[in-house]
Scaffold this motif. Structure first.
Motif: not given
Lengths: 263, 263, 263, 263, 263, 263
Positions: A37-59
């Motif tokens: 569960r800790v590992i999953d939460a860690s990966l989720t956090l990285i995914r969300e941070r990358a996603k937000l940065k990706g969205e902004l750069v694309r915008l």
């Protein structure tokens, strides 16, 4: 940074290891479930941070490739100091230090998020503290790199970490790109011991792992100054092209004209 | 550590702030949605880490209260150096340094997870880097403290962080315990400016925030060496009991016999 | 050295600025008269020191040009650290350090006062402490340089000081020699912002001031590594010859054969 | 700071001393005249700085006594390190450092110029560089202290400087106040050698000079930890009251109840 | 100082240990004979140095007891840093540092050889480099201490060295004086583990060795702050009187009135 | 490291020098006899250490030449810092530091005792402490080097020590090899003063001593950056070939093709 863990168990694994007799009788499934569960939460956090940065750069638009900093604060696979476990925030501080300005020699503006973005650190020490071993930890590093690569146009620039992380990082790139890659490895050491001091994930063994896994098509090691018999044998075994400094003048011309093909 | 952010926007908020004209036209909802996903993932990660540690301590059994380290690497509300943003891993390193041993003067064994556990750091800098402001960031700190308190018998020992985090931490404790708490504040400064250099969340204003929020029943400030007119007026306004060092000999007897009631 | 002044008024101007409401009503003429007396006394002191050194060198005889150290302990126009305000005595200490000897690679004997003399520091911080602003302070620097030049065969070698002092120093040389000079400026930055962070006398704006004042006939900036759009536009506007490191190999031949004409 | 001068002549006197054979034949009157002009200009500068500060404090009004910082960057009379020659600006930097605030434990506001003013440093090193010897230099220190005392309500707080400056400072105070003063000297050493390593102005001889000059009515030396036979004999010779740490408990009561009479 | 030896064999034993397969077949007697010659020569050197110092002190006459410095540059029995292997010359440098003078608070003159003499260091590292193990090395330390004690009126003051040397030093004193001694041991740790991390000569086991050997009549350990179960059990087993800091106020009166009997 | 000895007698010679009046009347023969015994014991110790190392290398077999470290902890002939007196153990620590590995760029394995052996330090400071002067001390250095050379195949690699030890080391090599040697001396200074600051054995005079003694057939000094009139005259007097850096490009071809003849 001292090798704190040398007295016995690494301090990040104390919880599990210390009162060993008691914990040994704990239901493994419970511990493992919690770790997952800790590992999953860690990966989720990285995914969300990358996603937000990706969205902004694309915008904002117009970027073909954006450097995305990903920190890996990991130092326990070093056979000497373990300071790299604390390095990533210090590296960022140096990048943004007020003594320099943000225009590069080639005219790039580092403050433009399309040039340089940051997705933060993998919570390496917290994961270790939960008793997760290096097999799974290295997979977390690989998965994190892939998560960043999934967000176009982000290109991960990994801030170490001791040299052991070359293995999970190269593995991620290879798996994501769909095949073995060519590597130009600039280093005074080949880091290709089968195991160093018994450590399968040693910072001195990362290129053995990369070659064994088939993640490299060609490996050029340039700048070697200190190599022993095992280093040469391992190089031969894996077909590594090793260029030593003492014969550099002979190889220089060829090395300066390397061409990057098919990449 | 230098005040990197003084050139303009704090470097952790560059992404949003830097190309301001472009980003201003970005749909706010998109940015905010992404930020919320990052915040949620951060809290999930802390919850899972606290949960695993709590489960293990409970399984071993016999602990009435377990110190649980929670790091808050936050330094931007300091009006001088911002080094506390890097402090928590250094504090942990000192705790486990090989030059000391793990038995305390009172005979406690720090390696026993029922005595000392660790739930890691809040990813403060990553959250700021996503453009989250201090209003929401301080809430993340409060929520994280509460998440640790939810896992009996963990008792959070928060590793700062500049003094601004006293506010969200005390707030969390008060909200979790169901009412205002009594605080014994040992410090040379009262940290009770309404705002310091215009900063509502300044490390010099945290106790103003605590008192305004009604999170303290009694606030005893002991050890004051440097207080000005505003400090005294704010103290009077909030009914703070301020004990200065220059009159310490007079107050000593009373202070040494403080009794903790109803807690 | 920290940016002490950032809390509000620079500490050297506290006297005037601190109790602002009171002092604002002080008769300006009184303050200004006193400041002028301090400035006059400062220049007199520098004149007398230069005069004595000049007399002695002339008495010994045989010197065509004598390097005369003049320290300018000024750091407040730096946008980062302000250590240059403390630098000159440390530079002198390094020059005379017992770990080296006093014969140069070209055979000059630095202990011979005809080779190297010293006229001491301008009392920059004391003048600032009296509330003198940068307009007048920069004139004091220019005047001091001229006073040294008046004592044949002394040639001032100015020990900074942040880069803002290039302006008053070049101005003095130009005015003393009777016309604009040619400058070979070796630096990674052009220091040619119109204003940097709003500061007209910023260390990053000194060459804008020099060009505006018409103190340079040709300005060659060699070694540029970090230049942005404003730097290039200002360079074009003032006819500056900017040679960047990334194209250095192309320019090297020409730069190594520069000839000094008419000087 | 290294004892740079130990190779031969102190570096501040190089101009005169280095090419000795040549300079010896220089007309002494010329050198001396020039030196006197430099000394006069130095004293004029200090007078003007003190005067302006005094005028402003008097204009604001209401101050009975104002601390006036006077720096004496002198280190060559130390028998060990000579760092005090660089100390005064570093002391000021510490006073105004952003890590502290400006309200004292007793509630004084240091930013109020009626509480704390600054008249800057005596240009000690420049005067030495001109070849002025210690006889005249010590007089410059005394004169400077008196110049500050002439500006009511300024009270000089002298920032050293090695301990040799106690002599000219106490002398100035005594001469200005019109008679010998009482001195409470807190130190581990008596600094009362007739000469230390042959130096009449040694930092270890300052109190011998003070007593010989008749500038002290009573001298109480408290805290002595290292005293030899000469120290005791000199103490007896001059009627000094020496209180050593090894018998401090016996003397404590009396020392804590010293009363300042007639001052 | 890093734990250089942790990679495998301690570097001082490399010669013997490194090419193990080759050396194992070397005739042991040859190696041992050579080592014994080195040990004998080392002891002869210490005897001669002590003898010369003793002769001179006796010739000057009048000394009842003379402190004789004996350095033991040994650090490999430390479980943390091994800096004590380099300590003795640094300690001597501090003793004679020019920042202090040579008269003690009690009036002793350290430059008088009847007060303080120096017989130099035991060549610990050279002996280890020859492959001598700790069993024999510790005997060399004991023998060296005895050699100094043989030269009346020298009294050895041993400069360590990690705490493991307490054992051979106390042993030497006991054997030389003819019976077990009383020891007042001021330390935060009891250093009484049976073995620490498997090391019989560990710096944390020296008092176990002393008690087992019967070299102490009474052992008072005062100042204990960190003691665990083994420490208490070993204390009980050997009849050690352990005074912890947490109960110091209770024991203070008795400890301050300890009387030295029969010594 | 400070020049501790500058206050008077070097601290290593205190025993003899300090109570001068008393000791002067001591029978010289007694002191000298004791010193000679200490010197003999020191040389015996070095002989035994070299012998054991030589025996072992010969037993393993196959080595034509083995580097043998010999430390000379001597710093008092430096005219600046005296740190070289502490240097040899720090140099060894750096050689074996865990941050590097033990394979050289040319493939040599430093852990092989046939490649690198160690015979330890000459007890320089202990010998000086016994009052032995530099005339005899320098002979001890020479004798020690010869003792190492006597053990085939050991070749001494001397770890200094300030530059004054070049003289006794070269002398030993010359005497041992049976005639003057050719020296390639890479240095920024010629170190060829007749005496520097009156010191016959100064680190700046070692090559004057070597040339006077006839220990060099050819002396090539390459890399000179700071040389004065005396340096040039001494060079001429002794027939030294001095190559300065300012004309290096002219001499480079010849220097790169030097051939070692008859050695």
């Amino acid at each position: 940074m001292w090798k704190i863990g040398q007295r016995g168990v690494p301090y990040f694994q104390r919880l599990i290891a210390a009162p060993f007799t008691t914990l040994r009788s704990l239901p493994t499934s419970l511990v493992e479930t919690g770790q997952n569960r800790v590992i999953d939460a860690s990966l989720t956090l990285i995914r969300e941070r990358a996603k937000l940065k990706g969205e902004l750069v694309r915008l904002i638009g117009g970027a073909k490739a954006t450097t995305a900093l990903l920190g890996v604060p990991l130092g326990h696979n070093s056979s000497f100091l373990e300071g790299p476990a604390l390095a990533p925030p210090h590296v960022r501080e140096a990048i943004w230090c007020g003594s320099t300005n943000s225009t590069t020699e080639e005219g790039k503006e580092l403050k433009d998020p399309r040039v340089l973005s940051d997705v933060g650190d993998i919570p390496v020490q917290e994961i270790r503290e939960m008793g997760v071993d290096d097999d799974r930890l290295m997979k977390v590093v690989s998965e994190s790199v892939k998560l960043v690569m999934e967000e176009e146009p982000l290109r991960p620039l990994v801030i170490g970490g001791d040299h052991s992380i070359s293995y999970p990082v190269v593995r991620a790139v290879s798996e994501k790109l769909g095949g073995p890659v060519d590597i130009l490895h600039l280093d005074a050491h080949p880091d290709i011991y089968d195991r160093f001091e018994g450590n399968y994930y040693s910072h001195a063994s990362s290129f053995a792992r990369i070659m064994e896994g088939g993640y490299a098509r060609r490996l050029l090691q340039v700048g070697i100054r200190s190599i022993n018999k095992e280093g040469r044998e391992q190089g031969k075994r894996f077909g590594v092209e090793q260029y030593e400094m003492r014969t550099f003048s002979k190889d220089r011309q060829m090395l300066e004209n390397l061409v990057c093909i098919n990449f």
